[in-house]
Design a protein around this motif. Structure first.
Motif, PDB file in Angstrom:
ATOM      1  N   ASP A   1       1.026  -1.301  -0.102  1.00 38.23           N
ATOM      2  CA  ASP A   1      -0.108   0.073  -0.104  1.00 38.23           C
ATOM      3  C   ASP A   1       0.735   1.319  -0.005  1.00 38.23           C
ATOM      4  O   ASP A   1       0.479   2.246  -0.725  1.00 38.23           O
TER       5      ASP A   1
ATOM      6  N   ARG B   1       1.323   1.998  -5.448  1.00 37.86           N
ATOM      7  CA  ARG B   1       0.151   2.372  -5.621  1.00 37.86           C
ATOM      8  C   ARG B   1      -0.559   1.571  -6.902  1.00 37.86           C
ATOM      9  O   ARG B   1      -1.717   1.454  -6.678  1.00 37.86           O
ATOM     10  N   THR B   2       0.027   1.242  -7.797  1.00 37.01           N
ATOM     11  CA  THR B   2      -0.842   0.516  -8.719  1.00 37.01           C
ATOM     12  C   THR B   2      -1.157  -0.891  -8.365  1.00 37.01           C
ATOM     13  O   THR B   2      -2.392  -1.272  -8.615  1.00 37.01           O
TER      14      THR B   2
ATOM     15  N   ARG C   1      -1.927  -1.542  -5.211  1.00 38.04           N
ATOM     16  CA  ARG C   1      -3.023  -1.326  -4.396  1.00 38.04           C
ATOM     17  C   ARG C   1      -4.261  -1.402  -4.966  1.00 38.04           C
ATOM     18  O   ARG C   1      -5.194  -1.801  -4.476  1.00 38.04           O
ATOM     19  N   LEU C   2      -4.636  -1.063  -6.269  1.00 46.20           N
ATOM     20  CA  LEU C   2      -5.814  -1.087  -7.015  1.00 46.20           C
ATOM     21  C   LEU C   2      -5.896  -2.265  -7.706  1.00 46.20           C
ATOM     22  O   LEU C   2      -6.976  -2.619  -8.072  1.00 46.20           O
ATOM     23  N   MET C   3      -4.826  -2.752  -8.331  1.00 45.06           N
ATOM     24  CA  MET C   3      -4.908  -3.941  -9.294  1.00 45.06           C
ATOM     25  C   MET C   3      -5.130  -5.274  -8.603  1.00 45.06           C
ATOM     26  O   MET C   3      -5.786  -6.085  -9.183  1.00 45.06           O
TER      27      MET C   3
ATOM     28  N   PRO D   1      -6.919  -5.951  -5.856  1.00 46.20           N
ATOM     29  CA  PRO D   1      -8.272  -6.352  -5.488  1.00 46.20           C
ATOM     30  C   PRO D   1      -9.031  -6.541  -6.627  1.00 46.20           C
ATOM     31  O   PRO D   1     -10.174  -7.478  -6.710  1.00 46.20           O
ATOM     32  N   ALA D   2      -8.861  -5.763  -7.729  1.00 46.27           N
ATOM     33  CA  ALA D   2      -9.567  -5.691  -8.787  1.00 46.27           C
ATOM     34  C   ALA D   2      -9.544  -7.089  -9.853  1.00 46.27           C
ATOM     35  O   ALA D   2     -10.231  -7.745 -10.282  1.00 46.27           O
TER      36      ALA D   2
END
Length: 52
Positions: free
Chosen positions: A26, A30-31, A33-35, A37-38
């Motif tokens: 986290d 940053r990438t 952190r989003l990718m 969970p997606a």
């Protein structure tokens, strides 16, 4: 050491390790952190849409 205590210690160690790695990701990636969970959500959605 009883087996239940050993399993508890093992589980807590895994939990703490995952928490620390999650905090590092986290903070520094940053990438990711989003990718992550997606990707997990899309995998679950794919299994729900196309079972078997």
């Amino acid at each position: 050491m009883p087996k239940s205590v050993r399993n508890t210690v093992f589980g807590l160690g895994g939990f703490v390790g995952n928490l620390l790695i999650g905090l590092l990701v986290d903070k520094h990636l940053r990438t990711m952190r989003l990718m992550v969970p997606a990707l997990i959500a899309s995998g679950i959605a794919g299994l729900a849409a196309f079972p078997g």
